[in-house]
Write a protein that holds these residues in place. Structure first.
Motif, mmCIF file in Angstrom:
data_model
loop_
_atom_site.group_PDB
_atom_site.id
_atom_site.type_symbol
_atom_site.label_atom_id
_atom_site.label_comp_id
_atom_site.label_asym_id
_atom_site.label_seq_id
_atom_site.Cartn_x
_atom_site.Cartn_y
_atom_site.Cartn_z
ATOM 1 N N ARG A 1 0.854 -1.302 -0.101
ATOM 2 C CA ARG A 1 -0.003 0.019 -0.002
ATOM 3 C C ARG A 1 0.636 1.168 0.082
ATOM 4 O O ARG A 1 0.514 2.271 -0.592
ATOM 5 C CB ARG A 1 -0.925 0.005 1.220
ATOM 6 C CG ARG A 1 -2.028 -0.961 1.033
ATOM 7 C CD ARG A 1 -3.261 -0.597 2.148
ATOM 8 N NE ARG A 1 -2.854 -0.798 3.570
ATOM 9 C CZ ARG A 1 -2.778 -2.048 4.243
ATOM 10 N NH1 ARG A 1 -3.243 -2.901 3.562
ATOM 11 N NH2 ARG A 1 -2.303 -2.109 5.440
ATOM 12 N N ARG B 1 2.320 1.987 -3.315
ATOM 13 C CA ARG B 1 1.280 2.638 -4.430
ATOM 14 C C ARG B 1 0.929 4.138 -3.861
ATOM 15 O O ARG B 1 0.828 4.877 -4.914
ATOM 16 C CB ARG B 1 -0.244 1.830 -3.987
ATOM 17 C CG ARG B 1 -0.464 0.630 -4.515
ATOM 18 C CD ARG B 1 -1.848 0.050 -4.763
ATOM 19 N NE ARG B 1 -1.876 -1.131 -5.396
ATOM 20 C CZ ARG B 1 -2.209 -2.274 -5.073
ATOM 21 N NH1 ARG B 1 -2.221 -2.424 -3.633
ATOM 22 N NH2 ARG B 1 -2.256 -3.415 -5.693
ATOM 23 N N ARG B 2 1.130 4.485 -2.688
ATOM 24 C CA ARG B 2 1.121 5.813 -2.340
ATOM 25 C C ARG B 2 2.101 6.616 -2.883
ATOM 26 O O ARG B 2 1.986 7.837 -3.228
ATOM 27 C CB ARG B 2 1.040 5.951 -0.596
ATOM 28 C CG ARG B 2 1.007 7.340 -0.204
ATOM 29 C CD ARG B 2 1.451 7.531 1.147
ATOM 30 N NE ARG B 2 1.135 9.113 1.458
ATOM 31 C CZ ARG B 2 1.434 9.650 2.625
ATOM 32 N NH1 ARG B 2 1.836 8.754 3.764
ATOM 33 N NH2 ARG B 2 1.524 10.848 2.836
ATOM 34 N N ARG C 1 3.633 6.161 -5.763
ATOM 35 C CA ARG C 1 3.263 6.491 -7.145
ATOM 36 C C ARG C 1 2.170 7.387 -7.209
ATOM 37 O O ARG C 1 2.320 8.515 -8.063
ATOM 38 C CB ARG C 1 2.704 4.930 -7.743
ATOM 39 C CG ARG C 1 2.255 5.032 -9.014
ATOM 40 C CD ARG C 1 3.270 5.424 -10.097
ATOM 41 N NE ARG C 1 3.732 6.660 -10.175
ATOM 42 C CZ ARG C 1 4.434 7.044 -11.170
ATOM 43 N NH1 ARG C 1 4.970 6.337 -12.010
ATOM 44 N NH2 ARG C 1 4.854 8.435 -11.024
ATOM 45 N N ARG C 2 1.302 7.313 -6.190
ATOM 46 C CA ARG C 2 0.102 8.274 -6.470
ATOM 47 C C ARG C 2 0.366 9.706 -6.022
ATOM 48 O O ARG C 2 0.286 10.837 -6.504
ATOM 49 C CB ARG C 2 -1.016 7.899 -5.285
ATOM 50 C CG ARG C 2 -2.315 8.677 -5.269
ATOM 51 C CD ARG C 2 -3.139 8.131 -4.455
ATOM 52 N NE ARG C 2 -2.883 8.038 -3.121
ATOM 53 C CZ ARG C 2 -2.645 6.910 -2.401
ATOM 54 N NH1 ARG C 2 -2.564 5.795 -2.978
ATOM 55 N NH2 ARG C 2 -2.438 7.129 -1.115
ATOM 56 N N PRO D 1 2.646 11.427 -9.188
ATOM 57 C CA PRO D 1 2.190 10.881 -10.580
ATOM 58 C C PRO D 1 2.790 11.406 -11.669
ATOM 59 O O PRO D 1 2.953 10.818 -12.736
ATOM 60 C CB PRO D 1 0.826 11.319 -10.507
ATOM 61 C CG PRO D 1 0.790 12.687 -9.996
ATOM 62 C CD PRO D 1 1.631 12.496 -8.746
ATOM 63 N N PHE E 1 2.982 -6.691 -9.855
ATOM 64 C CA PHE E 1 2.494 -5.451 -9.120
ATOM 65 C C PHE E 1 3.074 -4.282 -9.425
ATOM 66 O O PHE E 1 2.646 -3.117 -9.970
ATOM 67 C CB PHE E 1 2.634 -5.493 -7.479
ATOM 68 C CG PHE E 1 2.907 -4.248 -6.746
ATOM 69 C CD1 PHE E 1 1.856 -3.601 -6.672
ATOM 70 C CD2 PHE E 1 3.928 -3.985 -6.446
ATOM 71 C CE1 PHE E 1 1.641 -2.452 -6.070
ATOM 72 C CE2 PHE E 1 4.116 -2.697 -5.670
ATOM 73 C CZ PHE E 1 2.957 -1.934 -5.505
ATOM 74 N N ASP F 1 1.779 -3.442 -13.109
ATOM 75 C CA ASP F 1 0.406 -2.854 -13.077
ATOM 76 C C ASP F 1 0.471 -1.487 -12.685
ATOM 77 O O ASP F 1 -0.308 -0.690 -13.088
ATOM 78 C CB ASP F 1 -0.498 -3.949 -12.175
ATOM 79 C CG ASP F 1 -0.733 -5.090 -12.603
ATOM 80 O OD1 ASP F 1 -0.636 -5.414 -13.775
ATOM 81 O OD2 ASP F 1 -1.294 -5.900 -11.717
ATOM 82 N N GLU F 2 1.503 -1.172 -11.556
ATOM 83 C CA GLU F 2 1.327 0.260 -11.071
ATOM 84 C C GLU F 2 2.136 1.173 -11.934
ATOM 85 O O GLU F 2 2.576 2.164 -11.554
ATOM 86 C CB GLU F 2 2.019 0.311 -9.855
ATOM 87 C CG GLU F 2 1.156 -0.735 -8.761
ATOM 88 C CD GLU F 2 -0.352 0.347 -8.562
ATOM 89 O OE1 GLU F 2 -0.246 1.334 -8.556
ATOM 90 O OE2 GLU F 2 -1.326 -0.587 -8.436
ATOM 91 N N GLN F 3 2.702 0.703 -13.166
ATOM 92 C CA GLN F 3 3.662 1.416 -13.936
ATOM 93 C C GLN F 3 4.863 1.845 -13.239
ATOM 94 O O GLN F 3 5.275 3.072 -13.527
ATOM 95 C CB GLN F 3 2.883 2.563 -14.825
ATOM 96 C CG GLN F 3 1.836 2.015 -15.638
ATOM 97 C CD GLN F 3 1.165 3.392 -16.440
ATOM 98 O OE1 GLN F 3 1.309 4.273 -15.937
ATOM 99 N NE2 GLN F 3 0.602 2.810 -17.424
ATOM 100 N N LEU F 4 5.421 0.883 -12.529
ATOM 101 C CA LEU F 4 6.814 1.371 -11.829
ATOM 102 C C LEU F 4 7.996 0.448 -12.614
ATOM 103 O O LEU F 4 7.845 -0.496 -12.859
ATOM 104 C CB LEU F 4 6.464 0.647 -10.343
ATOM 105 C CG LEU F 4 5.496 1.222 -9.537
ATOM 106 C CD1 LEU F 4 5.222 0.522 -8.412
ATOM 107 C CD2 LEU F 4 6.130 2.956 -9.120
ATOM 108 N N HIS G 1 8.543 -2.342 -17.229
ATOM 109 C CA HIS G 1 7.866 -0.892 -17.525
ATOM 110 C C HIS G 1 8.544 -0.796 -19.074
ATOM 111 O O HIS G 1 9.651 -0.928 -19.003
ATOM 112 C CB HIS G 1 8.516 0.359 -16.951
ATOM 113 C CG HIS G 1 7.887 1.642 -17.036
ATOM 114 N ND1 HIS G 1 8.275 2.084 -18.299
ATOM 115 C CD2 HIS G 1 6.782 2.431 -16.394
ATOM 116 C CE1 HIS G 1 7.452 3.383 -18.141
ATOM 117 N NE2 HIS G 1 6.683 3.324 -17.196
#
Length: 285
Positions: A126, A129-130, A132-133, A136, A161, A164-167, A190
């Motif tokens: 999580r 993900r933060r 990345r958010r 952006p 993962f 999916d998160e474009q990392l 990526h």
């Protein structure tokens, strides 16, 4: 820009500079030798925006930076004397710092290098993900230093993962020295970018083992890659280049000054000839 970028971590301590070169001039000289560099100072403190803008201006059009995320953003804790700030404020300040490089088109990635205790669990997923958010607009690379992410149970899920998160997956060459190290996983997550960091293979020096921080840093990255060890990477890099538009290699094995030599030998092995470098000063000859 070179489709395969090769450089080293930091530009201050390498054997590249004519005697008497001022610290403020070293980046310009460095850019005459390599087309990419890792900014390490951004890990220790969020850099002033004007300083990042100046570094972007001092380098050629094709030059690129990988900027390490500030230590509080990667779970390494607040350094002594640093002001206390919320996570939201830290992300904002860090993004404002990096923005000039991104606007100049010179930001390869922001590198989130997570610590050995950052293991594979929902809470940490999580948090990534933060990250990345919160930023952006920047390309984000992730480096793990805990083996659980690539255990047989989680390896495929970790890579999926990241995709999916474009990392950007940071592939590591480092000692296999227990839970606080990861194996070589030469996989692309990526399509635009893959980052490879060479930390050396000093197994005995990798973990602190009672050393002071300064002594540990001095020995951890003390390693000279053999020809065979570099040769092993050539087919991996060529395969990853088929899956990503850009492959960036950074050598961090510099405790005894070996990073520049390793980077140059790797460039020779790959047949890479850097284009668009800064003119070398006559003093170099």
């Amino acid at each position: 820009m070179n489709p395969i970028q090769i450089g080293v971590c930091g530009w201050g301590d390498h054997d590249l500079y004519p005697p008497g070169t001022a610290s403020k001039d070293k980046l310009s000289v460095y850019a005459g030798h390599f087309p990419v560099v890792e900014v390490d100072s951004s890990y220790h403190a969020i850099q002033p925006r004007d300083r990042m803008a100046r570094w972007a201006m001092e380098t050629p059009d094709g030059f690129r930076f990988v900027v390490k995320a500030y230590r509080e953003l990667t779970g390494h804790g607040r350094r002594e004397g640093a002001p206390e700030r919320t996570g939201k404020e830290l992300f904002r300040l860090f993004a404002e710092s990096v923005e000039p490089m991104a606007e100049a088109g010179k930001l390869t990635a922001v590198l989130f290098q997570f610590p050995p205790w950052f293991d594979c669990k929902k809470e940490n997923v999580r948090y990534i993900r933060r990250c990345r958010r919160e930023i952006p607009d920047f390309p984000v690379a992730v480096e793990f230093r805990n083996q659980t992410w690539f255990s047989s149970r989680f390896r495929d899920q970790t890579l999926q993962f990241l995709e999916d998160e474009q990392l950007i997956h940071t592939v590591c060459d480092e000692p296999q020295a227990g839970i606080g190290s990861v194996p070589i996983i030469p996989e692309v997550t990526h399509s635009g970018q893959v980052l490879i960091r060479f930390h050396g293979r000093n197994r005995d020096g990798w973990n602190a083992s009672g050393r002071t921080d300064a002594a540990w840093r001095d020995v951890r990255y003390a390693y000279r890659y053999s020809q065979q060890e570099l040769d092993e990477w050539v087919p991996r890099i060529r395969r990853m280049k088929e899956e990503a538009d850009q492959v960036t290699l950074l050598f961090n094995n510099n405790s005894q000054g070996d990073a520049v030599d390793s980077a140059r030998r790797m460039a020779d092995l790959l047949g890479v000839s850097f284009q668009g470098l800064a003119p070398l000063q006559l003093g170099m000859f």
